[in-house]
Design an enzyme around this catalytic site. Structure first.
Site, PDB file in Angstrom:
ATOM      1  N   GLU A   1       0.833  -1.209   0.000  1.00 53.08           N
ATOM      2  CA  GLU A   1       0.000   0.000   0.000  1.00 53.08           C
ATOM      3  C   GLU A   1       0.863   1.252   0.000  1.00 53.08           C
ATOM      4  OE1 GLU A   1      -2.896  -0.265   3.151  1.00 53.08           O
ATOM      5  OE2 GLU A   1      -3.838  -2.011   2.255  1.00 53.08           O
TER       6      GLU A   1
ATOM      7  N   HIS B   1      -7.747   1.960   1.221  1.00 54.46           N
ATOM      8  CA  HIS B   1      -7.777   1.592   2.651  1.00 54.46           C
ATOM      9  C   HIS B   1      -8.633   2.594   3.448  1.00 54.46           C
ATOM     10  CE1 HIS B   1      -5.375  -0.832   5.833  1.00 54.46           C
ATOM     11  NE2 HIS B   1      -6.545  -0.465   6.325  1.00 54.46           N
TER      12      HIS B   1
HETATM   13  P1  NAD Z   1     -12.065 -10.090  14.752  1.00 52.50           P
HETATM   14  O1  NAD Z   1     -10.872 -10.569  15.478  1.00 52.50           O
HETATM   15  O2  NAD Z   1     -13.263  -9.671  15.524  1.00 52.50           O
HETATM   16  O3  NAD Z   1     -12.523 -11.190  13.713  1.00 52.50           O
HETATM   17  C1  NAD Z   1     -11.650 -11.960  12.958  1.00 52.50           C
HETATM   18  C2  NAD Z   1     -12.247 -13.332  12.829  1.00 52.50           C
HETATM   19  O4  NAD Z   1     -11.428 -14.096  11.964  1.00 52.50           O
HETATM   20  C3  NAD Z   1     -12.313 -14.089  14.160  1.00 52.50           C
HETATM   21  O5  NAD Z   1     -13.626 -14.524  14.422  1.00 52.50           O
HETATM   22  C4  NAD Z   1     -11.378 -15.256  13.949  1.00 52.50           C
HETATM   23  O6  NAD Z   1     -11.826 -16.425  14.612  1.00 52.50           O
HETATM   24  C5  NAD Z   1     -11.422 -15.422  12.450  1.00 52.50           C
HETATM   25  N1  NAD Z   1     -10.302 -16.176  11.927  1.00 52.50           N
HETATM   26  C6  NAD Z   1      -9.035 -16.240  12.383  1.00 52.50           C
HETATM   27  N2  NAD Z   1      -8.320 -17.097  11.624  1.00 52.50           N
HETATM   28  C7  NAD Z   1      -9.164 -17.572  10.672  1.00 52.50           C
HETATM   29  C8  NAD Z   1      -9.009 -18.481   9.598  1.00 52.50           C
HETATM   30  N3  NAD Z   1      -7.863 -19.102   9.364  1.00 52.50           N
HETATM   31  N4  NAD Z   1     -10.089 -18.723   8.818  1.00 52.50           N
HETATM   32  C9  NAD Z   1     -11.280 -18.113   9.055  1.00 52.50           C
HETATM   33  N5  NAD Z   1     -11.479 -17.266  10.073  1.00 52.50           N
HETATM   34  C10 NAD Z   1     -10.431 -16.983  10.861  1.00 52.50           C
HETATM   35  O7  NAD Z   1     -11.540  -8.899  13.824  1.00 52.50           O
HETATM   36  P2  NAD Z   1     -12.400  -7.752  13.157  1.00 52.50           P
HETATM   37  O8  NAD Z   1     -12.387  -6.561  14.047  1.00 52.50           O
HETATM   38  O9  NAD Z   1     -13.675  -8.302  12.680  1.00 52.50           O
HETATM   39  O10 NAD Z   1     -11.456  -7.390  11.911  1.00 52.50           O
HETATM   40  C11 NAD Z   1     -11.405  -8.245  10.797  1.00 52.50           C
HETATM   41  C12 NAD Z   1     -10.344  -7.790   9.815  1.00 52.50           C
HETATM   42  O11 NAD Z   1     -10.643  -6.479   9.341  1.00 52.50           O
HETATM   43  C13 NAD Z   1      -8.930  -7.693  10.367  1.00 52.50           C
HETATM   44  O12 NAD Z   1      -8.047  -8.145   9.373  1.00 52.50           O
HETATM   45  C14 NAD Z   1      -8.713  -6.203  10.548  1.00 52.50           C
HETATM   46  O13 NAD Z   1      -7.364  -5.865  10.503  1.00 52.50           O
HETATM   47  C15 NAD Z   1      -9.469  -5.677   9.370  1.00 52.50           C
HETATM   48  N6  NAD Z   1      -9.867  -4.274   9.452  1.00 52.50           N
HETATM   49  C16 NAD Z   1      -9.730  -3.527   8.321  1.00 52.50           C
HETATM   50  C17 NAD Z   1     -10.125  -2.227   8.329  1.00 52.50           C
HETATM   51  C18 NAD Z   1      -9.957  -1.382   7.094  1.00 52.50           C
HETATM   52  O14 NAD Z   1      -9.726  -0.199   7.232  1.00 52.50           O
HETATM   53  N7  NAD Z   1     -10.079  -1.932   5.931  1.00 52.50           N
HETATM   54  C19 NAD Z   1     -10.681  -1.674   9.484  1.00 52.50           C
HETATM   55  C20 NAD Z   1     -10.846  -2.480  10.622  1.00 52.50           C
HETATM   56  C21 NAD Z   1     -10.448  -3.792  10.583  1.00 52.50           C
HETATM   57  C1  MLT Z   2      -7.654  -1.145  11.132  1.00 56.16           C
HETATM   58  O1  MLT Z   2      -7.104  -2.246  11.197  1.00 56.16           O
HETATM   59  O2  MLT Z   2      -8.145  -0.607  12.127  1.00 56.16           O
HETATM   60  C2  MLT Z   2      -7.769  -0.492   9.820  1.00 56.16           C
HETATM   61  O3  MLT Z   2      -6.956  -1.043   8.883  1.00 56.16           O
HETATM   62  C3  MLT Z   2      -7.831   0.973   9.824  1.00 56.16           C
HETATM   63  C4  MLT Z   2      -6.526   1.690   9.983  1.00 56.16           C
HETATM   64  O4  MLT Z   2      -5.703   1.637   9.104  1.00 56.16           O
HETATM   65  O5  MLT Z   2      -6.309   2.344  10.991  1.00 56.16           O
END
Ligand code: NAD
Ligand code: MLT
Length: 528
Positions: free
Chosen positions: A262, A281
């Protein structure tokens, strides 16, 4: 004491205000920093707050001589070398939940935009075209929505899918069928998810296990015409394999908020495809979420530096200020007992079993177990602390187990520690009297009642008249003043123990003289 906290990147003003207002925090705010820039200055800081672009790598952490805590204003901690931080005993905290709804909404927005070609239609119109046929879309209604990773965000995406008449199925190896059913999701295998889904939305963390979880093999198993959304992390999808699957028509479209690199390079194979839509992102980028995560991490840091409370840590048990107050005497007792045992019977343990009985068994005992391990291994590692004690025990091959027994016998609460070393087994137990007075109440099966404090001598001796007199005479002749004396024996004439609290450390010479007393089987110095 003032703790120096460095914030790198754009933290919402509401969060900065909380840090600035804390009397014990001195705040520095800098833009996102590169590895070398951060490495050069990190040594001066006790706390660091990052978003996703600043990366506290192994090199940064190696230079972080005073760092106690890294706060991530967001969810993913894959930009932080958590194992390296744990090794150095640095707490890593994130703000789970602060951007959950925002990110789920973004994933859903991408899915809708993908289904109806909204970005392509916008660009086409801006270019002066009117391409109604070309951008015919598909409905979400009655489609199968495959949620890969049913955590906080995945659960909400499934819920929003249901509202649109979709059928959510999910794959998550750590979720039970019952928990999935409560979310209205049918739990399926990964292969079934690939085979059955019309839309796949990815919501797992990026770990060695999930890297390229959607790769060449996965695409081969998917329903023709599937649409894929990734609003989790770049690296979950093999981007080269995705480009091939899009070109082959196996995948009808993809919506990506995140990339392996990124920003992605200009010649990235996915950037030129018309059936892929993108955002840079932006998953967590709403005003609400940015305030949520900034306020949450700022409060977590202030609590950490003010009361020692740990909340939202990914490498240490969470302990609120309130729980910390309740746990404090037990944590102290656990550390004293562990330290006593390590000094009395050896720190080279292979097995540790800790039993919590009575009221203490109703608490979250993980911090107490950490404290026992810290005590037990005291002096054996200069990086040992409450964050990494379990990890160091694991690295040394020490098996640690905990058991709980809620019914109390002789004490309202009792912590018993059994250890095994190369030279044998030992057990020590402790209790708290009048809510705050720590006591050792058993040593190797000998009942006693000793205050675990200061310089102590533990003598194991034959229970023969005059022995204690000889021990005291050696101490007296060598000007070692006795403050308190605790005795324990199981039966008359057998083996007994004397735990002697002294006002100064007994020298090597005194220890040698004690060992010369024929009735003394063993004598050890202990400092608590
Ligand atoms: P979370 O920990 O609540 O959920 C993740 C889930 O994935 C859990 O239930 C876990 O059991 C499951 N998991 C782990 N390993 C696995 C596998 N091998 N196969 C299937 N499932 C599996 O996390 P969340 O808060 O829901 O966040 C999810 C994702 O979103 C993370 O990667 C986080 O970094 C990302 N995220 C991205 C942004 C963005 O800006 N795009 C923002 C927030 C979070
Ligand atoms: C996160 O994991 O919270 C998201 O990717 C958002 C951020 O970049 O802060």
């Amino acid at each position: 004491m003032k703790y120096k906290v460095l914030v790198c990147g754009n933290l919402a003003e509401d969060g900065l205000a909380i840090l600035r207002a804390a009397e014990n925090i001195e705040l520095d705010v800098k833009p996102e920093l590169k590895e070398d820039e951060l490495t050069a200055i990190i040594g001066a800081y006790h706390g660091l707050v990052v978003r996703s672009d600043t990366k506290p790598t192994e090199k940064v952490i190696a230079a972080a001589d005073n760092l106690k805590v890294i706060g991530r204003a967001g969810t993913g901690v894959d930009n932080i070398d958590v194992p390296a931080a744990t090794q150095r005993g640095i707490v890593v905290m994130n703000t789970p939940g602060g951007n959950t709804v925002t990110t789920a909404e973004h994933a859903f927005a991408l899915m809708m935009a993908l289904a109806r070609n909204i970005p392509q239609g916008t660009y086409s119109l801006k270019a002066g075209k009117w391409e109604r046929k070309k951008y015919t879309g598909v409905e979400l209604y009655d489609k199968t929505l495959g949620v890969l990773g049913v955590g906080r965000i995945g659960g909400i995406v499934a819920n929003r899918g249901t509202a649109f008449g979709m059928h959510p199925i999910g794959y998550d190896p750590y979720l039970t069928k019952d928990a999935a059913a409560k979310l209205g999701i049918e739990l399926v295998s990964l292969d079934q998810l690939f085979a059955r889904s019309d839309f796949i939305s990815i919501h797992t963390p990026l770990t060695p296990e999930t890297r390229h979880i959607v790769g060449k093999d996965a695409f081969a198993k998917m329903k023709k015409g599937v649409r894929i959304v990734n609003c989790a992390r770049g690296g979950l999808i093999d981007e080269v394999a995705l480009a091939e699957a899009l070109q082959a028509g196996t995948v009808a479209g993809a919506a990506l908020d995140v990339f392996e690199q990124e920003p992605p390079p200009a010649d990235h194979p996915l950037l030129g495809l018309d059936n892929v839509i993108y955002t840079p992102h932006l998953g967590a980028s709403t005003t609400e979420a940015q305030v949520n995560v900034a306020v949450a991490i700022a409060k977590q840091l202030v609590d950490f530096f003010t009361t020692g409370a740990i909340f939202g840590a990914v490498n240490a048990p969470s302990v609120s200020g309130e729980l910390l107050t309740e746990l404090k005497p037990y944590v102290e007792l656990g550390q004293k007992l562990g330290s006593f045992q390590g000094q009395a019977f050896g720190s080279n343990v292979t097995r540790v079993m800790i039993e919590y009985s009575g009221a203490v068994a109703n608490l979250d005992t993980r911090p107490i177990t950490q404290a026992v391990l810290v005590g037990l291994m005291t002096g054996t590692s200069n990086r040992l602390n409450f964050v990494n004690a379990s990890l160091i025990a694991e690295e040394r091959g020490i098996s640690v187990s905990e058991s709980k027994n809620r019914s109390a016998k002789d004490f309202a609460s009792l912590i018993s520690i059994w250890t095994e070393t190369d030279s044998g087994e030992s057990d020590v137990a402790g209790a708290i009297f009048r809510e705050k007075d720590l006591r050792i109440v058993r040593v190797n099966g000998f009942p006693l009642e000793a205050i675990p404090k200061g310089n102590m001598l533990l003598c194991t001796n034959r229970d023969i008249p005059g022995t204690l007199g000889r021990i005291c005479a050696v101490l007296g002749e060598n000007s070692v003043n006795i403050a308190r004396l605790y005795l324990g024996r199981k039966e008359m004439g057998g083996t007994a123990i004397s735990l002697i609290q002294v006002d100064s450390t007994a020298s090597e010479d005194v220890m040698a003289k004690l060992a010369e007393i024929p009735e003394v089987l063993k004598a050890r110095r202990i400092q608590l």
